[in-house]
Design an enzyme around this catalytic site. Structure first.
Site, mmCIF file in Angstrom:
data_model
loop_
_atom_site.group_PDB
_atom_site.id
_atom_site.type_symbol
_atom_site.label_atom_id
_atom_site.label_comp_id
_atom_site.label_asym_id
_atom_site.label_seq_id
_atom_site.Cartn_x
_atom_site.Cartn_y
_atom_site.Cartn_z
ATOM 1 N N ASP A 8 43.347 45.583 1.237
ATOM 2 C CA ASP A 8 42.685 44.277 1.203
ATOM 3 C C ASP A 8 41.830 44.207 -0.055
ATOM 4 O OD1 ASP A 8 40.493 45.802 1.727
ATOM 5 O OD2 ASP A 8 40.139 45.011 3.722
ATOM 6 N N ASP A 28 47.650 43.158 10.933
ATOM 7 C CA ASP A 28 46.810 44.357 10.935
ATOM 8 C C ASP A 28 45.661 44.071 11.873
ATOM 9 O OD1 ASP A 28 45.181 42.632 8.931
ATOM 10 O OD2 ASP A 28 43.875 44.339 9.350
ATOM 11 N N CYS A 74 56.012 54.921 29.289
ATOM 12 C CA CYS A 74 55.781 55.191 27.867
ATOM 13 C C CYS A 74 56.296 56.578 27.506
ATOM 14 C CB CYS A 74 54.288 55.084 27.566
ATOM 15 S SG CYS A 74 53.872 55.464 25.855
ATOM 16 N N CYS A 97 55.353 58.278 24.675
ATOM 17 C CA CYS A 97 54.544 58.914 23.627
ATOM 18 C C CYS A 97 54.082 60.309 24.066
ATOM 19 C CB CYS A 97 53.341 58.032 23.251
ATOM 20 S SG CYS A 97 51.908 58.200 24.334
ATOM 21 N N CYS A 153 51.517 60.293 26.957
ATOM 22 C CA CYS A 153 52.039 59.969 28.291
ATOM 23 C C CYS A 153 53.028 61.017 28.798
ATOM 24 C CB CYS A 153 52.678 58.577 28.274
ATOM 25 S SG CYS A 153 51.434 57.270 28.090
ATOM 26 N N HIS A 155 48.428 56.936 21.624
ATOM 27 C CA HIS A 155 49.081 56.070 22.618
ATOM 28 C C HIS A 155 48.998 54.596 22.231
ATOM 29 C CE1 HIS A 155 50.423 54.250 26.303
ATOM 30 N NE2 HIS A 155 49.391 53.433 26.167
#
Lengths: 370, 370
Positions: A91, A264, A302, A304, A307, A333
């Site tokens: 930015d 974002d 999930c 991930c 999890c 996560h």
């Protein structure tokens, strides 16, 4: 940049696209994890890559003040500094100058401010901001702009967007290399016609993409979407659109539906550190006592690392014990959730089923967690 | 446990050994990273495994108070709770009862104390402590003992070691399953003859291993090694020896030289979080301004993820910016240092070159870093 963006497919207004940068190509719609100080908080870059983050955002303002440009130049640029090989969007620092500093002064030439770290005086101009981002080695640069607060008078917004346009033109002139893409930032406060007018003005200029700025600054959500809808029809179809600083999972879906390509937000990472976790069945506040002896995974649907390997009881224990691993597992996560959300959105657009996908997700989130 | 420990080779007094547990076999000398609250601070277990940690230590006292035994039982034990598949040694909690609580009362039956978290009253007995560790599913349990302070009078130490012996016997009787190994803890303050006497006494009992406790409690370092040397000759050769809570890298080498097999210490992890990093050329205080623009790796001779991928400038930036990734990258490096140190020590013993290895390391550490 030539061939910077390719629009691959549309499903209603939702768009599947591809962005080419010096650090590789990524698919849109895309969510960019936020790495304010040159690190996505709690995430080693190897973990971010494994999660499928295609691009991250970093903050020019923070890096300019600390560690400073000289340190990043010495190391060989921001990618090398962070050890992140994929694209980076930076930015302009404008938002931070305005939000973090009570002591600031806007002049037609730029903005004076005192560092929030040590009070030192700084003066940023549009060309200086481009120079900094080129030195960082940013793949997508943002020009200095004024993010107007909410509410603001029509008169203030009019003169502010004029200044942002002036600075946008100076930014284009200041760019020394086409290999760093440069976006414009559409402002216009909460005035439909000013949004439209600013979008038209900036679209005449040779920017590689267009950001919609000045949203999520305190306005009602309906008004936010009204402004998006007032802006997008006046942006060129063949350039990516980036909705800055937004948002919650349902906001991402709403934005995609309206033709936004890039997002974002600190929400997934910040909420993770605060113990607010997104699951396919709705949000979980992990510190709740009900999870103290819960041997189930955070989200049974999930895949991930968190999890697959840990119980809610353990995640709660880490959170209430202020353990650092809590930030790691929770952030992993939540980012997996956001990155899966956008990846699946791309598939859905490709299959012409974005609205069905969106409807299904939002219904699931409203379920009570078992 | 049968075949719990096998002494593979000796090099002087230094020993190469193998310990068998229900969660697999590990080699000694071994360093155990400390996971006080059921997590080695800042380290995902997958990272710990990749670093080659063979066994971790966790703290009975902390886990007993939070999350409490019921939560860990519900989840299926401490290994499942932490998602750590390799062996775990748990301490007895005795040390924490004595060090964290001003309000405590020792009786022949056990110890009363008020929780450092919420002031709640608790009473731990030797058999209760074994019951807790069996419920945790500990691979190596420690009995309740009294860690006497420094200095202490001969009279106090005499009666205290008698109590520790009484509690050790009660712990043996309380054990319900042989699959959890149980060590004794040798005390004796800073009195050679009391150390010797306590080691002899405890060696008569059917413990699986022997810890040397009550060291590194404020005494001069020479005195500490004197006590180790007074103890070890009176411990059985065919059982592992564990020097509790020690120490710095050179202490680990000194302990190995004297025949110690197991070590645990918070130094690598705590110092990592404080920015003190061990390298093959000596310690680095990463916040020092001299590293602000240093594009080199933390330790050019180190192969860890941190040293392969990041500059000193970046590690300094993360540290001064209070970024969570700082704790992750620094801890990873320091644990890699300790685990490599002990792994290489095992090789050196196997090759009959432990003293040469130790001398070389210590010389390197004294070098000025380039």
């Amino acid at each position: 940049m030539d061939n910077f963006f390719q629009l691959v497919k549309m499903d209603g207004d939702a768009r599947l696209g591809e962005v080419r940068t010096a650090h590789g190509t990524f698919q849109t719609p895309a969510f960019m994890p936020v790495g304010t100080q040159g690190t996505v908080k709690a995430m080693p870059p190897a973990t971010l890559e494994a999660l499928g983050a295609q691009i991250v955002l970093s903050n020019t303002y923070h890096l300019y003040l600390r560690p400073g440009m000289e340190a990043i130049r010495k190391v060989g640029g921001l990618h090398r500094f962070m050890n992140w090989r994929r694209p980076i969007l930076t930015d302009s620092g404008g938002y931070q100058v305005f939000s973090l500093n009570a002591l600031r002064e806007i002049t037609p030439g730029g903005v004076k401010f005192a560092s929030h770290l040590d009070g030192s005086s700084h003066y940023l101009t549009p060309s200086k901001v481009i120079e900094i981002q080129e030195a960082l080695g940013s793949d997508i640069m943002m020009p200095l702009d004024e993010c107007v607060g909410y509410p603001s008078t029509r008169g203030y917004v009019l003169s502010s967007t004029a200044l942002t346009t002036k600075w946008a033109k100076e930014s284009l002139r200041a760019r020394s290399r086409r290999s760093h893409a440069l976006f414009a930032i559409v402002q216009g406060g909460m005035y439909n016609d000013l949004r439209q007018q600013h979008a038209r003005e900036l679209s005449q200029l040779s920017f590689d993409g267009f950001a919609i700025g000045g949203l999520s600054v305190g306005e009602p959500k309906g008004l936010m979407w009204e402004m998006v809808e007032a802006t997008i029809p006046f942006l060129p179809q063949d350039r990516p659109r980036y909705m800055m600083g937004v948002g919650k999972p349902d906001d991402i879906l709403e934005g995609i539906e309206r033709g936004v390509d890039l997002f974002d937000c600190v929400i997934p990472t910040r909420n993770a550190r605060n113990g607010m976790l997104y699951t396919s069945h709705g949000p979980v506040i992990i510190k709740n006592a009900r999870y103290a002896m819960d041997a189930g995974p955070l989200d049974p649907d999930c895949s991930c690392y968190t999890c697959r390997n840990f119980t809610r009881a353990y995640l709660r224990h880490l959170f209430v014990s202020h353990e650092i691993l809590s930030a790691y597992l929770n952030t992993l996560h939540n980012l997996h959730f956001y990155l899966t959300l956008t990846r699946n959105a791309r598939h859905a657009i490709d299959e012409g089923n974005f609205l069905g996908y969106k409807k299904q997700l939002i219904e699931n989130w409203r379920e009570t967690i078992s």
